[in-house]
Design a protein around this motif. Sequence first.
Motif, PDB file in Angstrom:
ATOM      1  N   THR A  19       4.657   4.117   2.850  1.00 15.78           N
ATOM      2  CA  THR A  19       4.676   2.712   2.455  1.00 15.78           C
ATOM      3  C   THR A  19       3.562   2.479   1.446  1.00 15.78           C
ATOM      4  OG1 THR A  19       5.502   2.074   4.624  1.00 15.78           O
ATOM      5  CG2 THR A  19       4.505   0.337   3.286  1.00 15.78           C
ATOM      6  N   CYS A  20       3.921   1.954   0.297  1.00 12.41           N
ATOM      7  CA  CYS A  20       2.967   1.758  -0.789  1.00 12.41           C
ATOM      8  C   CYS A  20       2.636   0.276  -0.932  1.00 12.41           C
ATOM      9  CB  CYS A  20       3.596   2.303  -2.071  1.00 12.41           C
ATOM     10  SG  CYS A  20       2.602   2.059  -3.537  1.00 12.41           S
ATOM     11  N   PHE A  21       1.389  -0.027  -1.237  1.00 17.70           N
ATOM     12  CA  PHE A  21       0.994  -1.419  -1.459  1.00 17.70           C
ATOM     13  C   PHE A  21      -0.076  -1.474  -2.548  1.00 17.70           C
ATOM     14  CE2 PHE A  21      -2.927  -0.666   0.853  1.00 17.70           C
ATOM     15  CZ  PHE A  21      -2.581   0.268   1.811  1.00 17.70           C
ATOM     16  N   GLY A  22      -0.397  -2.675  -2.972  1.00 15.55           N
ATOM     17  CA  GLY A  22      -1.441  -2.854  -3.984  1.00 15.55           C
ATOM     18  C   GLY A  22      -0.870  -3.210  -5.338  1.00 15.55           C
ATOM     19  N   THR A  59       0.404   4.014   3.190  1.00 10.44           N
ATOM     20  CA  THR A  59       0.374   4.426   4.594  1.00 10.44           C
ATOM     21  C   THR A  59       1.445   5.484   4.808  1.00 10.44           C
ATOM     22  OG1 THR A  59      -0.460   2.309   5.408  1.00 10.44           O
ATOM     23  CG2 THR A  59       0.752   3.675   6.977  1.00 10.44           C
ATOM     24  N   ASN A  67       9.248  -1.203  -0.060  1.00 10.79           N
ATOM     25  CA  ASN A  67       8.043  -0.492  -0.444  1.00 10.79           C
ATOM     26  C   ASN A  67       7.797   0.725   0.437  1.00 10.79           C
ATOM     27  OD1 ASN A  67       6.936  -2.210  -2.726  1.00 10.79           O
ATOM     28  ND2 ASN A  67       7.446  -3.727  -1.176  1.00 10.79           N
ATOM     29  N   SER A  68       8.844   1.180   1.100  1.00 15.95           N
ATOM     30  CA  SER A  68       8.754   2.390   1.917  1.00 15.95           C
ATOM     31  C   SER A  68       9.833   3.380   1.507  1.00 15.95           C
ATOM     32  CB  SER A  68       8.953   2.056   3.404  1.00 15.95           C
ATOM     33  OG  SER A  68       7.960   1.171   3.876  1.00 15.95           O
TER      34      SER A  68
END
Lengths: 366, 366, 366, 366
Positions: free
Chosen positions: C13-16, C26, C4-5
């Motif tokens: 870095t992606c999340f959700g 981030t 995810n980076s």
Amino acid sequence: MWSNSIGKAFVVTCFGESHGPVVGVTVDGCPAGLSLIVDDIQRALDTRIPQEKDVVSARREPDAVELFSGVFQDHTTGAPLTLHVRNKDVKSSDYDSLKDVVRPGHADYPAKVKYGGFSDYRGGGRLSGRMTAAFVAAGAIAQKLLSTFGVEVLAYTQAIDGVQLENTPSIEAVKKVTYENSMRCPDSFLAEKMHRIVISAKTHGDSVGGVVECTALNLPVGVGEPLFDAIDSELAKILFGIPAVKGVEFGAGFQATRLKGSENNDQYAIKEGKVVTLTNNSGGVLGGMSTGMPLLLRVAFKPPSSIAKEQRTVNVSQMEEAKLGVKGRHDPCIVPKAVPVVQGMVAIGLADLMIRGGMIPRVLKS
Amino acid sequence: MWSNSIGKAFVVTCFGESHGPVVGVTVDGCPAGLSLIVDDIQRALDTRIPQEKDVVSARREPDAVELFSGVFQDHTTGAPLTLHVRNKDVKSSDYDSLKDVVRPGHADYPAKVKYGGFSDYRGGGRLSGRMTAAFVAAGAIAQKLLSTFGVEVLAYTQAIDGVQLENTPSIEAVKKVTYENSMRCPDSFLAEKMHRIVISAKTHGDSVGGVVECTALNLPVGVGEPLFDAIDSELAKILFGIPAVKGVEFGAGFQATRLKGSENNDQYAIKEGKVVTLTNNSGGVLGGMSTGMPLLLRVAFKPPSSIAKEQRTVNVSQMEEAKLGVKGRHDPCIVPKAVPVVQGMVAIGLADLMIRGGMIPRVLKS
Amino acid sequence: MWSNSIGKAFVVTCFGESHGPVVGVTVDGCPAGLSLIVDDIQRALDTRIPQEKDVVSARREPDAVELFSGVFQDHTTGAPLTLHVRNKDVKSSDYDSLKDVVRPGHADYPAKVKYGGFSDYRGGGRLSGRMTAAFVAAGAIAQKLLSTFGVEVLAYTQAIDGVQLENTPSIEAVKKVTYENSMRCPDSFLAEKMHRIVISAKTHGDSVGGVVECTALNLPVGVGEPLFDAIDSELAKILFGIPAVKGVEFGAGFQATRLKGSENNDQYAIKEGKVVTLTNNSGGVLGGMSTGMPLLLRVAFKPPSSIAKEQRTVNVSQMEEAKLGVKGRHDPCIVPKAVPVVQGMVAIGLADLMIRGGMIPRVLKS
Amino acid sequence: MWSNSIGKAFVVTCFGESHGPVVGVTVDGCPAGLSLIVDDIQRALDTRIPQEKDVVSARREPDAVELFSGVFQDHTTGAPLTLHVRNKDVKSSDYDSLKDVVRPGHADYPAKVKYGGFSDYRGGGRLSGRMTAAFVAAGAIAQKLLSTFGVEVLAYTQAIDGVQLENTPSIEAVKKVTYENSMRCPDSFLAEKMHRIVISAKTHGDSVGGVVECTALNLPVGVGEPLFDAIDSELAKILFGIPAVKGVEFGAGFQATRLKGSENNDQYAIKEGKVVTLTNNSGGVLGGMSTGMPLLLRVAFKPPSSIAKEQRTVNVSQMEEAKLGVKGRHDPCIVPKAVPVVQGMVAIGLADLMIRGGMIPRVLKS
């Protein structure tokens, strides 16, 4: 995931086995324009093994280095540098009996379990001190690069079997005395004492450990990337990659746990227009960054695991207990050989961090 | 290159500042199917700060954790987990005077030089012990994951200011006693003694350091990737990422440098059908891999740098010498707070290596 | 290993999840000293979704962005920047029926197999176009950074369902016209035509695809790290990370396979004291490095997979065939929304490579 | 940061120059226990260059491979594998005149600017098609590993200068016909036509491009790590690392932008108890993961830049315009040589992702 590389910008990939044709290394990320010839590397390798036969293993490797890529017209091009150090003096038969009987203190047992019996057990295979020839070769490139920016890395024997330097030695002594004796100690009187200890251990079929200390001079302020690629984090990781290392500390290290804050804090002053500290308990590291004071670290080496004395062990194929006195050619003390290894590894780590921090450009001025 | 992440498979990225709205963390790579609710994390955070007000900073954070992603129907999905711990009790005004006057022992000076004056100096900004709240949160996830595979990580105070446990404590004592006292020491008698030392240091406007010891039980053989992502290399790197750490050692550590090979080698035997060693001087690590014996390591924490006692320093904007007694709310000893941090960080490192080694699958059995 | 980076120096870095509380990102590695406020990011997000309701999904997200770290006194500090975009208009019930019936063209089937049934299936969960809100937010930071160095990234719709720009449009048209129409096309006449196609597809319960073209102006020569982190390699990798992308080409791209070398080679000349090429079939990329000519690339987007028309599918829990017309709120064409996403992602890739190449320093001049 | 490595679990590091002593490669992360001898690699290298002298450069390299590490008793040990392919037929003098006169379409100009004049310009130095010998060698290892898990990777010429296969060829034709002709085309009739085009281009001092298509059979479902290390992302990145590549597409690729959703979606059915799709417009990739259907991708190769025809260029040292007809030994079409390169590179990418996904264990069963 797999782990034969260190560094993110000055990336060192190590390959080879103790009893294979070569140990080697590829350095990816050395800036273009560094003056470099194979002799620069050979000279470093030539200092790795003390000439005195009484203190080292009887295995005799000329350690002639070959360079296969990355240099054109005596300068680095920015392309990867691949180096080989040939293995010549290999006696694999010494290890036949060790296929199933795991040597205490060595990696034999976990390696056999982890690699399902496929690992090369001859001379420790990949998990051998022989790999450090490659570390020294790569370290020589890092040191040449650092020296272009005024940074100097110096390692030396601080202690053998408890006999130790009382104070941080002078840089003059380190430069002059260290390689004058087989112990790589900047104090020739202590070196004598250490030498007798090593010989005695050897005579008794035993071995001794010690401490290598390393300093780096003229580092700019701010080398190291907090939080996690801090200068102490990165160097500690690299140093634990050297076989036989059991501890790493910076500055006052474990001793700092016995000092009051008012004793341990390095107070600031101005000296010749520069910010300095009056003491260096931090070892030149605060918040994971260099402070501009000399970097100072210590590395604990355990006594070599291969000893002639008989020990209890297990034959893991037959799952029965056994006795073993390790034959073959072994070092009664690894510390003197470890001195240039620590020096090279610290240089590798610093070169990596200085490139990442923008303190070393990708192309050097011609 | 930049460095707010650790791990390759269980990747922990930390963000936030001491005096910003949050400190937080994203965990990428936690396997799918782990039972996880926010309370699992909150419980770990609740143990971070001893309740006894006399031994810790007056800053009081409820440390309530929020979870934003990666969990569905009370199980991890394999997607990244992002957590925030809010900062509530912030007194940034305490730090106004520190904008230019660098605190001895802190990262202020190298940070200011490195970041060109842009770094957030309030409460140490990013280079603050406050970050460890995020480490503990991520560590709680790692511990939950490890426990699914029978691995248990336990840390405790081994020494404060030289007052230390004589032997490795029993697991029973560690589990029962550690969190019963404000010193996080598995020996309640020593804990009392340590407590008096801390109070005395505080009274004198000073601070003390100490040692945190950590063990991991039931690790499979072969955790750790030689040469360079060895279990000791990776854990050392992570541990030096904790503020105030000055040394890391495994097993006999620096003491091993004073032992003979015949004393230091852990001899093998068979016990209940398994290969074991009769001693554990290696700390459960050989050749960078776990041996199946308990992992044992020690981490040296320096005394906190913020002390009320006046010290010499420099105003770096005006480049003139100054005096400084650090005001604000500070810990006289960081060791007790560091215990769950070390435990969490070791768990993070082990989870990462076990996933990389194929010992933890990417999807847990439902 | 987990993924995810993106980036090595400017690390995103992606999340959700689509139906979780937030999608977020981030950014680690943004240099210190960049002037940045939350409005810089909000403005980019506000352009993501065309205001014209007839061409986009009925899901209405205000996409208000929150910034949690990394900025102090309206400038980046060098610390990680964490951003959240809240999900508000979530109708998870639309997806209950899809728990077991996999949607053709979506990731449902491989996700279910890969994640053992633990993945969040609501709205595609993590594998949703909704993630691109985070990409646009991070892209806004990258664009602000690049603009400081004179680099401008511009994307626009090049084709929808075969209706396409005949030539590379003028930069003037791109800047003036693109965001004046709901198709994000720099030719307003073509935009009308495209609009009719999209409406027609929607009316028929169907969907259409298209091509986004992107240029980057004023790149220095030499951006991109051969061999493997080449500018085209890195951008292609990033662009295939956008949902629905099926192809990426640079310059003449696939058309170059029909040209002779003498036609395709861009010949050199000197113009205003600078080396230029007379054509730009290379798209500004040679040997993985920027040439100094405009970067030019195209990205193929398939028609959205969610269509009202009934299709054959499988209930994977019961392993029986089924029919499915996808209900819920969907886009008949994703291309207009993809324009700022491509622009942001290319900016992220270029920022990363320029930092790595030493073209953007770690601390900006104040 | 530097970029001569690809992969995270099956890590391939390439070194060497076109006119240096070797091109070589280190593969780190090949599982232990794979049956491997040097002939496995040599056989792959032997197919790289068509034997027909009329369609390829006159440079004649025996491409004999040497293996230096990582194999013991004819099985991989888990240690890095280092391979060299020696350069024998080097005519560096051909390149003396090119030191300052940059060749159109080659990387000479950006390389010279980027590396400050230190780069090795002989034969393209590091930026030469010669590197692909190393890719093929590493690819052979990857293919051997994949085959152990039933996965087969097959590439072939899909088009040369617009002459192209109308449909995806049968696997039988691919296996039988591809290496029977110098064009590496599974349709021997088309191969003839392609051959005439290549000869004609050569006769006119010109060159032609084309398309390589590649399929992978028997991939498990779920290979690829979303979001960013998706199977299409990773393969695209790797494929753009091959010199002369200008486009990469999966399944229907750019053609999908002209299809309706109802046409492009691959509908599901059950066949012999397995979930399949009725079409394969996705090319076996959804949401960045393999679907279990055949992977299908196409790679666009531009016509080789070295042509005898005179072109306009610049002498960058003297900054004056010049004319250049490239002398030396060159390929009129690179596509046939690129076929095993694409095949090897795709295999490398798949091996890496399958190890990361836990589909290939770290130690193979003996």
